[in-house]
Motif scaffolding. Structure first.
Motif, PDB file in Angstrom:
ATOM      1  N   GLN A 149      -4.496   2.470  -1.470  1.00  0.00           N
ATOM      2  CA  GLN A 149      -4.761   2.406  -0.042  1.00  0.00           C
ATOM      3  C   GLN A 149      -5.629   1.202   0.263  1.00  0.00           C
ATOM      4  O   GLN A 149      -6.257   0.626  -0.633  1.00  0.00           O
ATOM      5  CB  GLN A 149      -5.415   3.689   0.475  1.00  0.00           C
ATOM      6  CG  GLN A 149      -6.773   3.984  -0.096  1.00  0.00           C
ATOM      7  CD  GLN A 149      -7.299   5.327   0.358  1.00  0.00           C
ATOM      8  OE1 GLN A 149      -7.009   6.351  -0.263  1.00  0.00           O
ATOM      9  NE2 GLN A 149      -8.070   5.326   1.434  1.00  0.00           N
ATOM     10  N   GLU A 150      -5.683   0.846   1.537  1.00  0.00           N
ATOM     11  CA  GLU A 150      -6.438  -0.332   1.966  1.00  0.00           C
ATOM     12  C   GLU A 150      -7.880   0.057   2.245  1.00  0.00           C
ATOM     13  O   GLU A 150      -8.166   1.159   2.732  1.00  0.00           O
ATOM     14  CB  GLU A 150      -5.818  -0.938   3.233  1.00  0.00           C
ATOM     15  CG  GLU A 150      -6.475  -2.240   3.661  1.00  0.00           C
ATOM     16  CD  GLU A 150      -5.792  -2.877   4.869  1.00  0.00           C
ATOM     17  OE1 GLU A 150      -6.132  -4.012   5.209  1.00  0.00           O
ATOM     18  OE2 GLU A 150      -4.914  -2.199   5.457  1.00  0.00           O
ATOM     19  N   VAL A 151      -8.775  -0.856   1.908  1.00  0.00           N
ATOM     20  CA  VAL A 151     -10.177  -0.656   2.248  1.00  0.00           C
ATOM     21  C   VAL A 151     -10.326  -0.687   3.764  1.00  0.00           C
ATOM     22  O   VAL A 151      -9.447  -1.180   4.492  1.00  0.00           O
ATOM     23  CB  VAL A 151     -11.068  -1.737   1.603  1.00  0.00           C
ATOM     24  CG1 VAL A 151     -10.999  -1.686   0.090  1.00  0.00           C
ATOM     25  CG2 VAL A 151     -10.690  -3.128   2.127  1.00  0.00           C
ATOM     26  N   TYR A 176       0.830  -1.195   0.000  1.00  0.00           N
ATOM     27  CA  TYR A 176       0.000   0.000   0.000  1.00  0.00           C
ATOM     28  C   TYR A 176       0.876   1.261   0.000  1.00  0.00           C
ATOM     29  O   TYR A 176       1.680   1.477   0.901  1.00  0.00           O
ATOM     30  CB  TYR A 176      -0.914   0.025   1.219  1.00  0.00           C
ATOM     31  CG  TYR A 176      -1.889  -1.122   1.267  1.00  0.00           C
ATOM     32  CD1 TYR A 176      -3.005  -1.138   0.445  1.00  0.00           C
ATOM     33  CD2 TYR A 176      -1.671  -2.202   2.130  1.00  0.00           C
ATOM     34  CE1 TYR A 176      -3.904  -2.197   0.476  1.00  0.00           C
ATOM     35  CE2 TYR A 176      -2.561  -3.257   2.168  1.00  0.00           C
ATOM     36  CZ  TYR A 176      -3.678  -3.260   1.336  1.00  0.00           C
ATOM     37  OH  TYR A 176      -4.547  -4.315   1.372  1.00  0.00           O
ATOM     38  N   ASN A 178      -6.794   1.171  -6.951  1.00  0.00           N
ATOM     39  CA  ASN A 178      -6.820   2.289  -6.007  1.00  0.00           C
ATOM     40  C   ASN A 178      -7.073   1.802  -4.578  1.00  0.00           C
ATOM     41  O   ASN A 178      -6.651   2.425  -3.612  1.00  0.00           O
ATOM     42  CB  ASN A 178      -7.909   3.290  -6.417  1.00  0.00           C
ATOM     43  CG  ASN A 178      -7.558   4.014  -7.698  1.00  0.00           C
ATOM     44  OD1 ASN A 178      -6.418   4.440  -7.866  1.00  0.00           O
ATOM     45  ND2 ASN A 178      -8.525   4.131  -8.607  1.00  0.00           N
ATOM     46  N   TYR A 179      -7.776   0.671  -4.462  1.00  0.00           N
ATOM     47  CA  TYR A 179      -8.067   0.073  -3.167  1.00  0.00           C
ATOM     48  C   TYR A 179      -7.856  -1.443  -3.251  1.00  0.00           C
ATOM     49  O   TYR A 179      -7.926  -2.034  -4.341  1.00  0.00           O
ATOM     50  CB  TYR A 179      -9.513   0.348  -2.731  1.00  0.00           C
ATOM     51  CG  TYR A 179      -9.773   1.776  -2.341  1.00  0.00           C
ATOM     52  CD1 TYR A 179      -9.581   2.186  -1.021  1.00  0.00           C
ATOM     53  CD2 TYR A 179     -10.222   2.702  -3.291  1.00  0.00           C
ATOM     54  CE1 TYR A 179      -9.824   3.511  -0.661  1.00  0.00           C
ATOM     55  CE2 TYR A 179     -10.460   4.017  -2.938  1.00  0.00           C
ATOM     56  CZ  TYR A 179     -10.261   4.407  -1.614  1.00  0.00           C
ATOM     57  OH  TYR A 179     -10.505   5.713  -1.268  1.00  0.00           O
ATOM     58  N   PHE A 193     -10.795  -2.714  -8.084  1.00  0.00           N
ATOM     59  CA  PHE A 193     -10.834  -1.309  -7.651  1.00  0.00           C
ATOM     60  C   PHE A 193      -9.863  -0.444  -8.456  1.00  0.00           C
ATOM     61  O   PHE A 193      -9.464   0.638  -8.020  1.00  0.00           O
ATOM     62  CB  PHE A 193     -10.466  -1.211  -6.163  1.00  0.00           C
ATOM     63  CG  PHE A 193     -11.379  -1.988  -5.271  1.00  0.00           C
ATOM     64  CD1 PHE A 193     -12.548  -1.411  -4.770  1.00  0.00           C
ATOM     65  CD2 PHE A 193     -11.089  -3.304  -4.939  1.00  0.00           C
ATOM     66  CE1 PHE A 193     -13.382  -2.138  -3.946  1.00  0.00           C
ATOM     67  CE2 PHE A 193     -11.925  -4.022  -4.126  1.00  0.00           C
ATOM     68  CZ  PHE A 193     -13.090  -3.453  -3.620  1.00  0.00           C
ATOM     69  N   ALA A 246     -14.443   1.826   0.390  1.00  0.00           N
ATOM     70  CA  ALA A 246     -13.327   2.453  -0.326  1.00  0.00           C
ATOM     71  C   ALA A 246     -13.466   3.947  -0.096  1.00  0.00           C
ATOM     72  O   ALA A 246     -14.289   4.613  -0.741  1.00  0.00           O
ATOM     73  CB  ALA A 246     -13.378   2.131  -1.810  1.00  0.00           C
TER      74      ALA A 246
END
Length: 880
Positions: free
Chosen positions: A340-342, A258, A418-419, A415, A374
């Motif tokens: 980024q992480e959910v 991430y 993005n996630y 995603f 998200a």
């Protein structure tokens, strides 16, 4: 414990009947057997002398043989032929049998009191003193061969389950890069008790001396098993292999990266997907991830997206397989870089790492309530997967009790990178909560208990039969999945996988209540102590003794029925407490039930104090109907290291001794002279009407105060009273002394020749005639002023002088100065010149100075006076 029983002998058995002295060996009679290979021919020739007629064993030309079982070796003997050719039926009254251990050089060493373990022993039969077979010997070698350990195919090597020590299902062992915890099992055997094991590389030389290795590398090993005790000297090598880890057949996973430009160097997990080794995890640091270059040769890990990595490992690591010649794996490893992480929620709240679900409260874990976001946007369920597995990796069912992994995987491709997210949640599903203090019941012998304590009695405590654990739910319905484990004082789990855990030996154990598979939540007190105390043999008492003024004794008139039960008619048991009191009463017969018969008559011996030799010697068992001789005795209870596990002895050498006196009941004259007093026999005999069995003595040589039953043994004695005692002794020797020609008138009384008696009107006193006789015979001397001092307390050197004069003038003994006697005493130079001859004579004849000093000018007590006179009559005159 070597036990002897003799069916051929009839009334006299070779069980020794407990008559051996402390430190001696039971009368072991051993049956013939074949010699083991360890018994050399020269060794056998040296120690095989004479023959035994034995039964139950096999004989060879080299010796005798049997096999250890862990129990007492019980053998029989009926006839012995000595080296000189004489043959005798075995009789413990005539013969002694001693068992000796041997060392590695096949030399006879110490006598032993037990034959249980494997080894070579020498058994000697010798004639007792007075048996007619003195100095005769017959001896044999006995080889106790060890019991064989199970063959290699009977052993199960397995990888220990850290969560369940009784789980032996993992028998396929694969390299992981970590030290492997290997267990070894054979049915019916317990590690640490029946066998020891060390792990070695296959092909190791001199395995007994070789150092144990850690089981890490993929190669061939052996578990080298050795056995103590009944298996002593036996060993077995159990082969097992550690397989290589096939990295090509593993699931190599790297976590999502991430918002970082740093590429991972190693995967997160490397888990085998091979059907045999499924679930085995390799140390991920052993696998290297290399970011593949693009066509321009640049490393591109700066944008979100999916990247391929080449997995490889050190080709020199021979524990790994599956790569090409350079250590590179064909399959690529995908690593996703994500913005980024959910975030995760469950039922509207932040998702936790673990949950507990109580089915009894209608609780559940509903995976449909898992939500992913998200940023602020809720993620559609189609964009992530939720899978449930049990702890072994199989599909799980959250509606049933157990522990599960809920794996949530939101793949980054869904995603646009993005996630993404990958999270594991542990869900523990329980049937309910059980309060151990209120809902779990432990019973022992069908009685509700919170602890168990008993004294060792040889009876088993069987888990599930004697000791039960039952749990109930809130509706008072018995529930399953509640189990008990037992741990010893070292924390070792002694619970049997077959659920037949047996507690026998003394010790402190802990019963721990657990939920099988953690299907119930246990609260409250979940542990209980089980204590088996040793039998206390430190303060053994003898029952059946009689008492006189608070001191116990055994009369020599008590008929002996059987010596194996300590002998006297009423004294047939030993007790660990009062028979009718609060403490337990344990009879000797009860001991034979303990330890599978390890107690027998050879554990008991009676010893008598030999005053002349100053040592305890073995007492010979009187025949039935005979009497004990008077004297000081002690019962010796002799155990072994095996018995010491369950019996507490008074002494460090696993013995307990109990002193008792056998006395002539006719000597019970005075209430203040008891059988426990050192002077009891001296005073009793001197006060008897039939004082000695030999000679013409029939007088009371000493009396109590005013003819009472009080003697005053510690009171000092007067010169007049000593004269009376000597006069009576003279009368016993020769009745002509009864009426000495002293002169007697009614007004004056007996004429003594001493002014402080004759002129003081004391001629009719009880001592006058004796003093006059003693003066006339030269037994006593007065003071320089012509007085005698009848009421003066006599000193030790004065008594010695009177006694020496008595010996000279009555018995015509040669009383002369004995050179060196005074010099040998630390206070010999303090003896008055006029008393030196008498004192030296007393020293030579052991009439005084037996405590290492003379103390010539000290006064002497009445009991000491009686003892000196008694010693003279027995040691010098020779009366019995």
């Amino acid at each position: 414990m070597t036990a002897c029983t003799n069916k051929a002998r009839g009334a006299v058995v070779a069980a020794l009947a407990g008559v051996l002295a402390l430190g001696a060996v039971p009368a072991v009679a051993l049956a013939a057997g074949t010699a083991d290979a360890q018994v050399g021919l020269l060794f056998a020739e040296e120690y095989n002398k004479g023959t035994f007629t034995l039964s139950g064993f096999t004989s060879t030309s080299k010796g005798y043989k049997t096999t250890a079982t862990g129990d007492v070796i019980k053998v029989e003997v009926s006839q012995v032929t000595f080296v000189n050719g004489s043959t005798v039926q075995f009789d413990e009254d005539l013969l002694d049998v001693t068992c000796y251990a041997t060392n590695d050089d096949e030399e006879k060493t110490d006598a032993v009191s037990s034959i249980v373990d494997a080894g070579t022993y020498v058994i000697e039969v010798t004639g007792k003193e007075g048996s007619g077979y003195e100095n005769q010997v017959a001896s044999v070698t006995l080889t106790v061969q060890p019991k064989s350990l199970p063959v290699a195919t009977k052993w199960v090597p397995y990888e220990v389950n850290p969560n369940d020590s009784t789980d032996r299902s993992d028998r396929d062992v694969v390299y992981t890069g970590y030290e492997l915890n290997i267990g070894l099992y054979a049915k019916g055997l317990t590690e640490g008790e029946d066998y020891e094991v060390k792990y070695l590389l296959a092909g190791t030389d001199n395995v007994d001396a070789a150092a144990e290795v850690k089981v890490v590398d993929a190669t061939n090993y052996v578990a080298h098993v050795t056995g103590p005790g009944k298996y002593a000297g036996k060993s077995v090598d159990v082969p097992f292999d550690v397989a290589k880890f096939d990295v090509s057949r593993a699931n190599i996973v790297a976590d999502y990266v991430y918002a970082s430009d740093s590429a991972p160097e190693h995967p997160t997990t490397v888990t085998s997907i091979d059907g045999v080794y499924t679930g085995s995890e390799l140390d991920p640091s052993l696998v290297t991830l290399t970011f593949d270059k693009d066509a321009s040769g640049k490393l591109l890990f700066d944008e979100n997206g999916e990247y391929k990595f080449t997995a490889s490992y050190d080709v020199n690591n021979k524990n790994l397989t599956g790569c090409d010649a350079n250590g590179v794996l064909t399959n690529k490893v995908t690593v996703a870089k994500v913005g980024q992480e959910v975030t995760y929620k469950y039922a509207g709240e932040d998702l936790q790492d673990s949950y507990t679900v109580d089915l009894s409260k209608n609780e559940s874990f509903d995976t449909s309530k898992i939500e992913l976001y998200a940023g602020k946007n809720k993620v559609a369920a189609a964009k992530y997967d939720v899978d449930v597995f049990d702890m072994k990796g199989n599909a799980g069912d959250l509606t049933k009790a157990g522990t599960y992994k809920v794996v949530i995987d939101a793949q980054p491709g869904n995603f646009n990178y993005n996630y993404a997210g990958r999270k594991t949640v542990i869900v523990k599903v329980i049937n309910g909560t059980v309060d151990a203090d209120a809902q779990v019941y432990v019973t022992y012998k069908d009685k509700l208990v919170s602890s168990v304590e008993k004294t060792y009695d040889g009876d088993d405590i069987v888990l599930g039969t004697d000791l039960k654990v039952v749990a109930y739910n809130d509706k008072n319905i018995a529930i399953g999945n509640i189990k008990a484990k037992v741990f010893d004082s070292n924390g070792r789990d002694v619970t049997s996988a077959a659920k037949t855990t047996v507690l026998v030996d003394a010790g402190t154990y802990t019963l721990k209540i657990e939920s099988a598979g953690e299907k119930w939540n246990l609260t409250g007190t979940t542990e209980m102590t089980v204590t088996i105390n040793k039998v206390d043999l430190t303060t053994v008492k003898l029952v059946g003794l009689e008492s006189w003024s608070g001191a116990s004794y055994l009369s020599d008139e008590t008929e002996v029925v059987t010596f194996a039960k300590l002998g006297p008619r009423y004294d047939t048991h030993m007790a660990t407490g009062e028979k009718d009191g609060e403490k337990d009463y344990v009879g000797w017969d009860d001991f034979s039930k303990f330890q599978g018969g390890l107690w027998d008559a050879s554990n008991l011996s009676i010893e008598k104090w030999d005053a002349e030799e100053q040592e305890w010697v073995k007492a010979t068992a009187p025949a039935s109907g005979a009497k004990y001789d008077a004297g000081d005795y002690r019962l010796v209870i002799k155990g072994s290291e095996t018995l010491a596990k369950n019996f507490e002895f008074a002494n460090d050498d696993n013995t307990t001794t109990v002193a008792f006196k056998v006395i002539d009941a006719d000597n019970l004259k005075f209430t203040d002279v008891t059988p426990s007093d050192w002077f009891f026999n001296c005073v009793g005999v001197m006060a008897g009407n039939n004082t000695f069995k030999s000679g013409s003595y029939g007088l009371e040589l000493v009396k109590g105060y005013a003819d009472s039953n009080v003697f005053g043994p510690n009171d000092t004695i007067t010169r007049a009273d000593v004269a009376v005692i000597l006069y009576r002794m003279a009368q016993g020797h020769d009745s002509s002394y009864a009426d000495p020609d002293l002169g007697y008138t009614e007004n004056v009384g007996w004429v003594t020749g001493f002014s402080d008696i004759d002129e003081a009107g004391l001629g009719n006193m009880y001592f006058a005639k004796a003093v006059g006789w003693a003066n006339k015979m030269g037994v006593v001397n007065g003071y320089d002023d012509g007085t005698f001092g009848p009421y003066d307390q006599i000193t030790r050197e004065e008594l010695a002088t009177m006694l020496a004069n008595f010996a000279k003038h009555v018995y015509r003994d040669d009383v002369a100065l004995v050179e060196g006697e005074l010099d040998a005493m630390p206070d010999g130079d303090t003896v008055s010149t006029w008393a030196q001859k008498a004192v030296s004579w007393c020293l030579e004849n052991e009439l005084m100075g037996n405590d290492g000093s003379i103390r010539p000018t000290d006064t002497i007590a009445r009991a000491e006076t009686a003892a000196m006179a008694y010693n003279y009559l027995t040691k010098v005159v020779g009366l019995k």
